[in-house]
Design a protein around this motif. Sequence first.
Motif, PDB file in Angstrom:
ATOM      1  N   ILE A  72       0.834  -1.204   0.000  1.00 39.77           N
ATOM      2  CA  ILE A  72       0.000   0.000   0.000  1.00 39.77           C
ATOM      3  C   ILE A  72       0.863   1.245   0.000  1.00 39.77           C
ATOM      4  CG2 ILE A  72      -1.660   1.345   1.366  1.00 39.77           C
ATOM      5  CD1 ILE A  72      -2.921  -1.374   2.174  1.00 39.77           C
ATOM      6  N   VAL A  73       1.921   1.245   0.798  1.00 37.20           N
ATOM      7  CA  VAL A  73       2.820   2.401   0.849  1.00 37.20           C
ATOM      8  C   VAL A  73       3.491   2.632  -0.510  1.00 37.20           C
ATOM      9  CG1 VAL A  73       4.985   3.260   1.840  1.00 37.20           C
ATOM     10  CG2 VAL A  73       3.218   2.301   3.314  1.00 37.20           C
ATOM     11  N   MET A  75       2.375   1.740  -3.459  1.00 39.07           N
ATOM     12  CA  MET A  75       1.386   2.204  -4.429  1.00 39.07           C
ATOM     13  C   MET A  75       0.997   3.665  -4.233  1.00 39.07           C
ATOM     14  SD  MET A  75      -1.218  -0.961  -5.150  1.00 39.07           S
ATOM     15  CE  MET A  75      -1.885  -0.922  -3.508  1.00 39.07           C
ATOM     16  N   THR A  76       0.950   4.103  -2.996  1.00 37.20           N
ATOM     17  CA  THR A  76       0.515   5.485  -2.746  1.00 37.20           C
ATOM     18  C   THR A  76       1.632   6.502  -2.916  1.00 37.20           C
ATOM     19  OG1 THR A  76       0.876   5.205  -0.367  1.00 37.20           O
ATOM     20  CG2 THR A  76      -1.356   4.791  -1.224  1.00 37.20           C
ATOM     21  N   THR A  77       2.876   6.077  -2.929  1.00 38.15           N
ATOM     22  CA  THR A  77       3.977   7.028  -3.073  1.00 38.15           C
ATOM     23  C   THR A  77       4.424   7.203  -4.523  1.00 38.15           C
ATOM     24  OG1 THR A  77       5.616   5.297  -2.623  1.00 38.15           O
ATOM     25  CG2 THR A  77       4.875   6.646  -0.766  1.00 38.15           C
ATOM     26  N   LYS A  78       3.943   6.408  -5.421  1.00 41.87           N
ATOM     27  CA  LYS A  78       4.366   6.550  -6.828  1.00 41.87           C
ATOM     28  C   LYS A  78       3.350   7.284  -7.628  1.00 41.87           C
ATOM     29  CE  LYS A  78       7.722   3.019  -7.230  1.00 41.87           C
ATOM     30  NZ  LYS A  78       8.437   2.236  -8.129  1.00 41.87           N
TER      31      LYS A  78
END
Length: 78
Positions: A72-73, A75-78
């Motif tokens: 999840i981290v 996916m949300t940072t890219k």
Amino acid sequence: MATIVHSKELAETVIASVLAGVGVTAVFSLAIWGGARFVDLNRGGRPVAAGAAAALGVLALATTLAAVVFGIVVMTTK
């Protein structure tokens, strides 16, 4: 000329997703196995082995949850 499909990045994504899918599934199956083995060994009167199986199950479950949070981290940072 413009490149429509970046083959290298696509291959990296496919390989990473297959490895992550198989790896997370295998670790979660260890969590299930540890829980089931704990119940069996506990009923059989083997508390030390049951504790080891429970510890393996809890560790595998924590690893699975960590992998999900990591995904999840990423996916949300890219």
